[in-house]
Design an enzyme around this catalytic site. Structure first.
Site: not given
Ligand code: NAP
Length: 286
Positions: A73, A110
């Site tokens: 991206k 998004d």
């Molecule tokens: P990302 O950039 O990897 O961010 C992950 C987030 O989750 C970070 O804030 C991380 O905290 C936190 N996290 C992960 N494991 C954790 C744990 N064990 N304890 C506490 N916090 C934890 O991912 P992203 O792209 O933002 O996506 C996040 C989620 O949204 C995913 O499940 C994805 O499938 C979903 N999503 C859905 C859509 C939709 O269209 N519905 C679109 C995009 C994403 P840290 O910063 O501390 O690591």
């Protein structure tokens, strides 16, 4: 004539590494069929070492445009001649298209997808816009903070395991966005009009999202962008105590709308038929 039609067929696709898991072909394939458009939407794997050349010379791909997924991206945004406000702010684009003049344009949809979902599933949800709580500070959180600022939330509070990441987003978005460490969440829940989970906690195969909602006002809207499972424990818990809830499937579908319109010239609808199609696919494959 057949050759002429073939030559004019509009091609789009999803680019990334990997792309095998993407549901975008299902969504765009559904809309192409529904609108009787003789176009295609393909999966195009772009290896990390090829990304700069691919997006930098996008016209050579023969595509009218594409979606961009992890991890390209940022590279895609850097290759664009023109970016929309969200992509500019985030330094990341998930939707590209070539305009009439051959310029590569990029958008980050998004946040638009997040808003489109809530507008459709919880009309007037942003009438109360004093305080939003965002759990998580990853890529999706950044887009959602942008979206909430665009709807004029008075304050947006980000809580994240890694405080520095929340702080980075707050610094970028300015005065109405605040970063907090996770342990301060309890102090703010009682003020929330909106609670959004953007972490991957609660997703199938990941750790649970352990939250006590006792202080959350009953009028607050609760939404989770995790959509596997569709009804997360957070949504279940919130619904049981009487909060309005919205699941994350609609965000996935609504974020696809602007790209389809740019490439194929028709603004498609997110309806129950499409939602069912993607849900059935998720059930079969997860
Ligand atoms: P990302 O950039 O990897 O961010 C992950 C987030 O989750 C970070 O804030 C991380 O905290 C936190 N996290 C992960 N494991 C954790 C744990 N064990 N304890 C506490 N916090 C934890 O991912 P992203 O792209 O933002 O996506 C996040 C989620 O949204 C995913 O499940 C994805 O499938 C979903 N999503 C859905 C859509 C939709 O269209 N519905 C679109 C995009 C994403 P840290 O910063 O501390 O690591």
């Amino acid at each position: 004539m057949t050759e002429k039609i073939r030559a004019e067929k509009t091609r789009a696709g999803v680019t990334g590494w990997p792309v095998a898991h993407s549901r975008s072909p299902l969504v765009h394939g559904h809309w192409l069929k529904k609108h009787g458009i003789d176009g295609s939407y393909e999966k195009i794997a772009v290896a990390p070492e090829d990304a700069v050349a691919f997006y930098g010379n996008f016209a050579a791909s023969g595509l009218k445009g594409c979606n961009v997924t992890i991890p390209h991206k940022e590279t895609a945004a850097a290759a664009c001649d023109v970016l929309d406000e969200a992509a500019e702010k985030m330094g990341a684009a998930n939707t590209l298209w070539l305009d009439e003049g051959g310029r590569l344009c990029g958008a980050n949809t998004d946040g638009i997808g997040f808003l489109g979902n809530l507008d459709q599933m919880a009309p007037a949800w942003d009438d109360r816009h004093d305080c939003a709580i965002v759990l998580g500070a990853g890529g999706a959180a950044r887009a959602i903070v942008w979206a909430l600022c665009s709807r004029k939330f008075t304050s947006v509070h980000i809580f994240n395991r890694t405080f520095e990441k929340a702080s980075e987003i707050a610094d970028q978005f300015g005065l109405s966005v605040y970063a907090h460490s996770w342990d301060k969440l309890g102090t703010f829940l009682g003020k929330a009009d909106l609670l959004v989970n953007t972490t991957s906690l609660g997703m199938t195969g990941k750790a649970p999202l352990d939250l006590d909602l006792a202080d959350l006002p009953k009028e607050a809207l609760v939404t989770d962008i995790v959509y596997v499972p569709l009804t997360t424990d957070l949504l279940k818990q919130a619904a049981e105590r009487g909060n309005r809830t919205v699941d994350g499937m609609g965000m996935l579908l609504h974020q696809a709308v602007p790209g389809f319109e740019k490439w194929f010239g028709v603004r498609p609808e997110v309806d129950e038929e499409l939602r069912r199609l993607v849900l059935d696919d998720l059930e079969q494959t997860s």
